[in-house]
Enzyme design. Structure first.
Site, PDB file in Angstrom:
ATOM      1  CG  HIS A 107     -72.055   5.296 -11.349  1.00  0.00           C
ATOM      2  ND1 HIS A 107     -73.213   5.686 -10.711  1.00  0.00           N
ATOM      3  CD2 HIS A 107     -72.395   4.271 -12.163  1.00  0.00           C
ATOM      4  CE1 HIS A 107     -74.201   4.913 -11.126  1.00  0.00           C
ATOM      5  NE2 HIS A 107     -73.740   4.058 -12.006  1.00  0.00           N
ATOM      6  CB  SER A 164     -75.666   1.250 -12.024  1.00  0.00           C
ATOM      7  OG  SER A 164     -75.589   2.440 -12.792  1.00  0.00           O
TER       8      SER A 164
END
Length: 305
Positions: free
Chosen positions: A190, A86
């Site tokens: 996300h 991430s």
């Protein structure tokens, strides 16, 4: 073959940078980065409480700064591949020379602010699923309107969506899942809920001139290595609203012949997954400067001359 990896949001803990700032030059470097992005990283890394550093706009640049600071303390390392989970992808982009440290931190500061703003639009969150088979879990999540936002390998999946959808998951767990654990994050990262942040990052990215990676850069999007700086930057922008496929990253590490993995500060999460998913691969997590000697030994043993 050594892989250098950087963790994502949630790895930070109060005061975790305090011992690192005792190293020569570290406090000055962090202070300069603080000035560059308009955020007191020294305060947040040493004195702030858990709630302060949970703030997305603070946590993200703090994590990237920590990764860069600990990697600098590790010394001159040339890994066989780099990757980040991430927001850790921004740290990895700096490792690979795609962006310099200041550019990476400025962009991730924009990312954190934009994601916090997007998260404020509707009550959303994320929950980790313990146990279960991905082939059963993923369709079940999609049936509930949830996104498998992190597919981490070793049986770890994180679901993201509205709080109502996550409550429905608690009441209707996929077969084989033992527990559903709500994560202390302030949004459904996300997922499509982050689309407004993508638009903001696209504008910010236009001001940058990324260089091509000098090291194999393994992308969260699909686990593939990316050859051009332009493509790395495009993926950094898009991944805000796309799932993290860390499972595919680890498959690529295996295919590349990885024998060791070092996770930069605040390490622990990715090495924990690697111990289960990459048996036989030696690991070291940089949590404090006390871990540097073990990491340097691993680097020396697993870096081609």
């Amino acid at each position: 073959m050594l892989v250098l990896v950087a963790p994502g949001q949630g790895a930070q803990t109060p005061g975790f940078l305090t011992p690192w700032l005792e190293l020569p030059g570290a406090a000055d470097r962090l202070a300069a980065w603080s000035d560059a992005i308009g955020l007191d990283l020294v305060h947040y890394g040493t004195k702030a409480d858990a709630d302060e550093i949970r703030d997305t706009a603070v946590a993200q640049p703090l994590l990237v700064a920590a990764g860069l600071l600990s990697a600098a303390a590790l010394g001159d390392v040339t890994p066989g591949a780099v990757a980040g989970h991430s927001v850790g992808e921004f740290t990895a982009a700096a490792f690979a020379g795609v962006l310099d440290a200041t550019a990476a931190l400025k962009l991730v500061r924009t990312r954190g602010l934009a994601m916090a703003e997007a998260a404020a639009i509707a009550p959303t969150g994320m929950s980790a699923l313990l146990g279960g088979d991905p082939e059963v879990t993923v369709p079940h999540l999609e049936k509930l309107g949830l996104t498998p936002a992190n597919v981490n390998g070793a049986g770890q999946i994180v679901a993201a969506g509205t709080l109502e959808q996550l409550a429905a998951l608690e009441a209707d767990k996929p077969e084989g899942v033992r527990r559903v654990v709500a994560l202390k994050v302030a949004g459904a990262f996300h997922t499509h809920h982050m689309a407004p942040a993508v638009a903001t990052l696209e504008q910010a990215a236009k001001e940058l001139a990324p260089a091509d990676p000098t090291l194999p850069y393994v992308s969260n999007k699909d686990g593939r290595t990316v050859d051009t700086g332009a493509e790395v930057l495009a993926r950094l922008v898009g991944q805000v609203a796309n799932p993290v496929r860390w499972d595919l990253c680890m498959e690529t590490f295996q295919a590349l012949g990885a024998t060791a993995l070092v996770e930069v500060c605040p390490g622990g999460t990715l090495t924990g997954i690697a111990k289960r998913a990459l048996p036989g691969v030696a690991t070291v997590a940089l949590k404090t400067p006390d871990d540097l000697d073990a990491a340097r030994t691993l680097v020396a043993e697993h870096t081609a001359v």
